[in-house]
Design a protein around this motif. Structure first.
Motif, PDB file in Angstrom:
ATOM      1  N   ILE A 139       0.845  -1.235   0.181  1.00 21.61           N
ATOM      2  CA  ILE A 139      -0.141   0.147   0.083  1.00 21.61           C
ATOM      3  C   ILE A 139       0.958   1.306  -0.065  1.00 21.61           C
ATOM      4  N   GLY A 140       0.470   2.323  -0.824  1.00 20.12           N
ATOM      5  CA  GLY A 140       1.131   3.553  -1.017  1.00 20.12           C
ATOM      6  C   GLY A 140       0.375   4.613  -0.312  1.00 20.12           C
ATOM      7  N   PHE A 141       0.650   5.319   0.813  1.00 24.36           N
ATOM      8  CA  PHE A 141       0.051   6.307   1.277  1.00 24.36           C
ATOM      9  C   PHE A 141       0.498   7.746   0.912  1.00 24.36           C
ATOM     10  N   HIS A 142      -0.536   8.304   0.093  1.00 20.28           N
ATOM     11  CA  HIS A 142      -0.086   9.582  -0.307  1.00 20.28           C
ATOM     12  C   HIS A 142      -0.324  11.062   0.441  1.00 20.28           C
ATOM     13  N   THR A 143      -1.091  10.504   1.879  1.00 21.36           N
ATOM     14  CA  THR A 143      -1.256  11.610   2.881  1.00 21.36           C
ATOM     15  C   THR A 143      -1.578  10.921   3.959  1.00 21.36           C
ATOM     16  N   TYR A 144      -1.777  11.434   5.260  1.00 15.31           N
ATOM     17  CA  TYR A 144      -2.009  11.171   6.357  1.00 15.31           C
ATOM     18  C   TYR A 144      -3.264  11.445   6.753  1.00 15.31           C
ATOM     19  N   TYR A 145      -3.833  10.714   8.190  1.00 11.92           N
ATOM     20  CA  TYR A 145      -5.093  10.713   8.391  1.00 11.92           C
ATOM     21  C   TYR A 145      -5.022  11.058   9.943  1.00 11.92           C
ATOM     22  N   TYR A 146      -6.337  11.913  10.292  1.00 11.60           N
ATOM     23  CA  TYR A 146      -6.546  12.014  11.473  1.00 11.60           C
ATOM     24  C   TYR A 146      -7.611  11.205  12.122  1.00 11.60           C
ATOM     25  N   PRO A 147      -7.426  11.132  13.419  1.00 11.66           N
ATOM     26  CA  PRO A 147      -8.154   9.905  14.304  1.00 11.66           C
ATOM     27  C   PRO A 147      -9.586  10.275  14.184  1.00 11.66           C
ATOM     28  N   SER A 148     -10.192  11.461  14.099  1.00 11.99           N
ATOM     29  CA  SER A 148     -11.664  11.759  13.787  1.00 11.99           C
ATOM     30  C   SER A 148     -12.130  11.111  12.410  1.00 11.99           C
TER      31      SER A 148
END
Length: 216
Positions: A115-124
């Motif tokens: 898996i390639g992640f182009h971004t990050y995520y918020y817990p919400s």
């Protein structure tokens, strides 16, 4: 370099060369040039994004295109079964929708899921049932790549990823070597010479980090 020839599937949401999708198309081309068997797997039918003309352009790169037709459920199921039977060595995805499809293609097979992640995520963002299911899925992947150190660290923490199965694969600009920052004339554009310039490209969304740019 490993001289093994691999069968590789790359699942993308579309192939009309958006910023993120172009990285996957470039990857497919480079792997094909290294004599690997590469199948580009657009998530949707050509009717969804009207990207049939882009598909024709990929033929010259010896790329095989198999649309998964996610917008046509029964057709999609048949396509997933077909791709599973190809016994791919690796399948690569880069978004929640493509991650799900890649998981269904790779689970209980020899196929390794990257898996390639182009971004990050918020817990919400992760509180919904579908995202909780997605979290369980990505934690079962064989390896993940992240485009910056900040993205890597944030995703390991927020998504609770196994650090030993994560690494950075930096994003890049093809023409970076042609840019001469020292010759840029700030005064021509009314910019004080003692001020720094920060360039950022992407959709205006909170997970693109524009708030961090403003803080700078």
């Amino acid at each position: 370099m490993n001289e093994n020839k691999y069968n590789i599937g790359i699942v993308v949401s579309r192939i009309d060369f958006g910023a993120a999708e172009l990285l996957e198309v470039d990857l497919a081309v480079k792997l094909s040039e290294l004599n690997h068997n590469v199948i580009l797997l657009p998530q949707y039918s050509s009717a969804k994004f009207n990207d049939k003309e882009f598909e024709k352009q990929l033929i010259k790169y010896r790329l095989r295109v198999e649309r998964l037709n996610y917008d046509k459920p029964l057709n999609c199921l048949l396509k997933v079964i077909k791709i599973r039977n190809l016994k791919l060595d690796f399948i690569i995805s880069n978004s929640r929708g493509t991650d799900f499809l890649s998981y269904f293609i790779s689970t209980f097979t020899i196929t390794k899921h990257l898996i390639g992640f182009h971004t990050y995520y918020y817990p919400s963002e992760l509180n919904t049932p579908i995202n909780q299911l997605w979290l369980r899925l990505i934690r079962k992947s064989d390896y993940t790549f992240h485009i910056t150190n900040y993205t890597l660290k944030t995703n390991i923490k927020v998504l609770d990823l196994n650090k030993s199965k994560c690494s950075i694969l930096y994003n890049s600009i093809d023409f970076a070597d042609k840019i001469n920052v020292k010759k840029f004339n700030k005064s021509k554009y009314g910019i004080p010479t003692d001020k720094k310039i920060v360039l950022s490209i992407g959709r205006i969304e909170h997970n693109k980090g524009y708030n961090n740019n403003l803080d700078i």
